[in-house]
Each structure stands twice: as structure tokens, then as C-alpha cells.
Write a protein that holds these residues in place. Structure first.
Motif, mmCIF file in Angstrom:
data_model
loop_
_atom_site.group_PDB
_atom_site.id
_atom_site.type_symbol
_atom_site.label_atom_id
_atom_site.label_comp_id
_atom_site.label_asym_id
_atom_site.label_seq_id
_atom_site.Cartn_x
_atom_site.Cartn_y
_atom_site.Cartn_z
ATOM 1 N N GLN A 267 -8.765 -27.849 8.730
ATOM 2 C CA GLN A 267 -7.906 -28.379 9.785
ATOM 3 C C GLN A 267 -6.571 -27.643 9.822
ATOM 4 N N LEU A 268 -5.970 -27.422 8.654
ATOM 5 C CA LEU A 268 -4.683 -26.732 8.590
ATOM 6 C C LEU A 268 -4.824 -25.270 9.006
ATOM 7 N N ASN A 269 -5.912 -24.624 8.584
ATOM 8 C CA ASN A 269 -6.134 -23.239 8.973
ATOM 9 C C ASN A 269 -6.323 -23.125 10.484
ATOM 10 N N ASN A 270 -7.055 -24.075 11.079
ATOM 11 C CA ASN A 270 -7.248 -24.063 12.529
ATOM 12 C C ASN A 270 -5.921 -24.253 13.265
ATOM 13 N N ALA A 271 -5.071 -25.144 12.736
ATOM 14 C CA ALA A 271 -3.758 -25.361 13.359
ATOM 15 C C ALA A 271 -2.920 -24.092 13.284
ATOM 16 N N MET A 272 -2.966 -23.406 12.144
ATOM 17 C CA MET A 272 -2.243 -22.151 12.003
ATOM 18 C C MET A 272 -2.778 -21.094 12.959
ATOM 19 N N ALA A 273 -4.111 -21.034 13.112
ATOM 20 C CA ALA A 273 -4.726 -20.057 14.016
ATOM 21 C C ALA A 273 -4.266 -20.278 15.454
ATOM 22 N N GLN A 274 -4.162 -21.537 15.865
ATOM 23 C CA GLN A 274 -3.670 -21.846 17.206
ATOM 24 C C GLN A 274 -2.241 -21.351 17.389
ATOM 25 N N VAL A 275 -1.432 -21.574 16.365
ATOM 26 C CA VAL A 275 -0.030 -21.153 16.430
ATOM 27 C C VAL A 275 0.081 -19.632 16.484
ATOM 28 N N LEU A 276 -0.691 -18.952 15.649
ATOM 29 C CA LEU A 276 -0.594 -17.496 15.575
ATOM 30 C C LEU A 276 -1.139 -16.813 16.821
ATOM 31 N N ALA A 277 -1.869 -17.554 17.643
ATOM 32 C CA ALA A 277 -2.384 -16.999 18.892
ATOM 33 C C ALA A 277 -1.387 -17.125 20.045
ATOM 34 N N MET A 278 -0.268 -17.789 19.811
ATOM 35 C CA MET A 278 0.723 -17.991 20.869
ATOM 36 C C MET A 278 1.488 -16.692 21.138
ATOM 37 N N PRO A 279 1.476 -16.209 22.386
ATOM 38 C CA PRO A 279 2.161 -14.946 22.707
ATOM 39 C C PRO A 279 3.651 -14.955 22.380
ATOM 40 N N ASP A 280 4.324 -16.084 22.605
ATOM 41 C CA ASP A 280 5.765 -16.108 22.348
ATOM 42 C C ASP A 280 6.068 -15.964 20.863
ATOM 43 N N LEU A 281 5.165 -16.478 20.005
ATOM 44 C CA LEU A 281 5.376 -16.326 18.566
ATOM 45 C C LEU A 281 5.229 -14.862 18.165
ATOM 46 N N ARG A 282 4.241 -14.192 18.724
ATOM 47 C CA ARG A 282 4.049 -12.768 18.437
ATOM 48 C C ARG A 282 5.297 -11.975 18.826
ATOM 49 N N ASP A 283 5.877 -12.315 19.980
ATOM 50 C CA ASP A 283 7.075 -11.604 20.435
ATOM 51 C C ASP A 283 8.250 -11.836 19.496
ATOM 52 N N LYS A 284 8.415 -13.080 19.057
ATOM 53 C CA LYS A 284 9.537 -13.395 18.179
ATOM 54 C C LYS A 284 9.378 -12.741 16.811
ATOM 55 N N LEU A 285 8.156 -12.714 16.295
ATOM 56 C CA LEU A 285 7.934 -12.111 14.991
ATOM 57 C C LEU A 285 8.009 -10.587 15.066
ATOM 58 N N SER A 286 7.658 -10.015 16.203
ATOM 59 C CA SER A 286 7.796 -8.567 16.367
ATOM 60 C C SER A 286 9.251 -8.160 16.224
ATOM 61 N N ALA A 287 10.152 -9.027 16.672
ATOM 62 C CA ALA A 287 11.582 -8.751 16.528
ATOM 63 C C ALA A 287 11.996 -8.740 15.067
ATOM 64 N N GLU A 288 11.212 -9.426 14.205
ATOM 65 C CA GLU A 288 11.488 -9.431 12.777
ATOM 66 C C GLU A 288 10.729 -8.317 12.051
ATOM 67 N N ALA A 289 10.047 -7.443 12.823
ATOM 68 C CA ALA A 289 9.274 -6.319 12.277
ATOM 69 C C ALA A 289 8.160 -6.774 11.347
#
Length: 324
Positions: A267-289
Motif C-alpha cells: 500500500q505504501l509503495n503504491n502511494a509512493m508510485a502515485q506521487v512519483l508519477a506526478m509531473p509537478d513533482l518531477r519538475d520540482k525535483l529536477s530543480a534539485e538535480a
């Protein structure tokens, strides 16, 4: 009516200040704590808070971050190992705490047996940088320079046993060079002295070095990882620079106490997978290299074991510990 409206307004404001999503989390669920073994504001803390903010909605549960800094993430890891395996206490595990520190200090817990892998979150490439006054424009030229002046070049790190220390010793072992180690109390003062020319080279995480590379205060020679980083497209990988099999990335993942039920881990891994698939999160983390690197619990568990074994050999052969 006014009083009731005021109560609702205050409740909404409080939720917004806490970084909650528009949907309130279930009030009858216990708060999920994600422990971070580093002070607020660093890259691990930033990743943890971005993850927690989005997992609130995914789990319909309050999720908070607690900073428990010290001893290379092992204090927070020990607290997690001793917590109840009910999924209410998790840890942002890192390579420094769960793959490197076990070879350098005596721990009260086993990083494999006493923790349950839930999922990898991100990897952070390291980058080999030099002061611009160093007459080496490539890895090969730096190796040649170091061999022509054995023991005369120096490198800084965030301290004995830090990721930068281990990565550079790994580099020295593969290239058979002698470069003096100057440990600092953190990567920030080490970077300051490198820019000032007090040391000549360093192997920091890309997130910490990128601003200085962009403004010309540091020169990047190569990055770790299997491919070039989008932020430094002209900088080769260590593999491309001739160091085959060189893998010294930093990583952050989520673990819990040993004995967590498999359905809860899923359940926790699935919740994390949903979060990591969010485009805005990818953009924000890209700024952190940093790079999103989701894994299943089984994949992450094997990844941790392999990294633990990698640094065991290096720490033993290079006699790296927290006292030298």
C-alpha cells in the motif's frame, strides 16, 4: 452562523499552512511520521517534504516530517528500527546511513535485517569538480596531474565517511592516484575552500555543486550514473571518461521497521508510485538535480544489499573510518 463560518475559515487556513491538499485527511487515522536524519533545508529534507505533502492525499492520512539529525542518518534509522511495524514511522534511508555508515561505526541495528524496504525515491549523481585554476580539463588530465604530483593535490569532503569522501577514495583506488583528503564539517565549507583554491578537487552531489558550476566557480569533469545528466549535457559520465563500472551515486529511499505486513508495504509503495508519477513533482525535483527512481520493495531491498557490499570492500581496503 458567523462563528461557524469563522471556525471553518480557521480550519481551512490551518490546513493550508500545514501544506495539506484540498481534501482533508481522515481524522481517525494515526499520523504517519517520516523521519529525516539530516537538518531542515538540505536535499534529503526537501525530498522528504515534497513526498509527504503529496502522500497525504494519496493515503488520505496526515503525513509529517520529523528531523532527527546526527551520525550520518543512523540516529533516525535506529529510531525507525525500534518503532512498531505498523506503518506509522518511516525513514528516508540514504546511502550514507544505510550503505556506508555500517562499515564505519558500530550500530545498534542491522541496516538490512532491522528495516523493511518500501521503495527507492530518487538518485543523486555525484560530480567530479575541480577549482578552475587546476590545469585539468578532463578526468584523464586530472589523473595524469595527480600521478605527476603524488600527494600534492588535495580534495575536500563533508567529513570522514561522507559520500564525497567514499566517492573520491573509490576514484583514487580505480586510478591508482594519491590525493590528500581534507575532511570538513559539511559539504558547504568544503565547497568554499575548493572555490578559494585551498583544495583542488571534490566529488559532491550534483545538487550542491550545480550553482557553482553554472557560474564558473567550479569546473565539472564527469558525473556518476549510467548516462549524462540533463543539467550538464556536455559533461561525460565516469564510464565515458574511461572508469568502467564506476558507480557512486547518492540515493534516498523509504524504509520502515522490520516485520511490517506485506499488504501494508504494498500500500505504501503504491502511494509512493502515485506521487512519483506526478509531473509537478518531477519538475520540482529536477530543480534539485535529483532523478526520480521508483522501485518495488523487492528491487529496493536488493539495491540496498548491493550498495552495502560495494562500500564494504572500499572501506576495508582504504582503511576508511570515522577516526582517521
Amino acid at each position: 452562523m458567523k462563528r461557524q463560518f469563522l471556525k471553518l475559515a480557521l480550519l481551512s487556513a490551518g490546513m493550508a499552512m500545514a501544506g495539506l491538499s484540498g481534501t482533508a485527511f481522515a481524522q481517525d487515522k494515526p499520523t504517519l511520521k517520516i523521519l529525516v536524519g539530516f537538518p531542515p533545508g538540505g536535499s534529503v529534507d526537501v525530498v522528504a517534504r515534497l513526498l509527504a505533502e503529496r502522500m497525504r492525499a494519496s493515503l488520505d492520512q496526515n503525513v509529517i516530517v520529523e528531523n532527527k539529525p546526527g551520525a550520518s542518518n543512523t540516529i533516525a534509522a535506529d529510531l525507525t528500527a525500534k518503532a512498531a511495524p505498523d506503518g506509522h514511522t518511516l525513514l528516508v534511508a540514504t546511502n550514507t546511513g544505510q550503505a556506508i555508515a555500517p562499515h564505519l561505526i558500530k550500530l545498534a541495528f542491522d541496516p538490512i535485517k532491522d528495516l523493511t524496504p518500501i521503495g527507492l525515491v530518487v538518485t543523486v549523481p555525484n560530480v567530479l569538480v575541480v577549482n578552475p585554476n587546476v590545469p585539468a580539463k578532463s578526468v584523464q588530465e586530472l589523473v595524469a596531474l595527480a600521478k605527476s604530483k603524488p600527494g600534492q593535490l588535495s580534495y575536500g569532503s563533508g567529513g570522514n565517511g561522507s559520500a564525497a569522501n567514499l566517492a573520491t577514495e573509490y576514484f583514487k583506488m580505480q586510478t591508482e592516484t594519491a590525493i590528500l583528503h581534507i575532511p570538513y564539517r559539511g559539504i558547504a565549507p568544503a565547497t568554499t575552500d575548493l572555490i578559494a583554491g585551498q583544495t583542488q578537487a571534490m566529488f559532491p552531489g550534483l545538487a550542491a555543486a550545480l550553482p557553482h558550476i553554472r557560474n564558473g566557480r567550479l569546473r565539472a569533469l564527469a558525473v556518476t550514473g549510467s548516462q549524462r545528466h540533463p543539467a550538464l549535457k556536455d559533461v561525460p559520465t565516469m564510464e565515458e571518461a574511461g572508469l568502467k563500472g564506476f558507480d557512486a551515486q547518492q540515493w534516498y529511499g523509504v524504509v520502515g521497521p522490520a516485520g511490517m505486513p506485506a499488504p501494508l508495504v504494498t500500500q505504501l509503495n503504491n502511494a509512493m508510485a502515485q506521487v512519483l508519477a506526478m509531473p509537478d513533482l518531477r519538475d520540482k525535483l529536477s530543480a534539485e538535480a535529483v532523478e526520480l527512481t521508483p522501485m518495488t520493495p523487492a528491487q529496493f531491498g536488493e539495491y540496498m544489499k548491493q550498495d552495502l557490499a560495494r562500500w564494504s570492500t572500499l572501506a576495508r581496503e582504504r582503511n576508511i573510518n570515522l577516526d582517521n
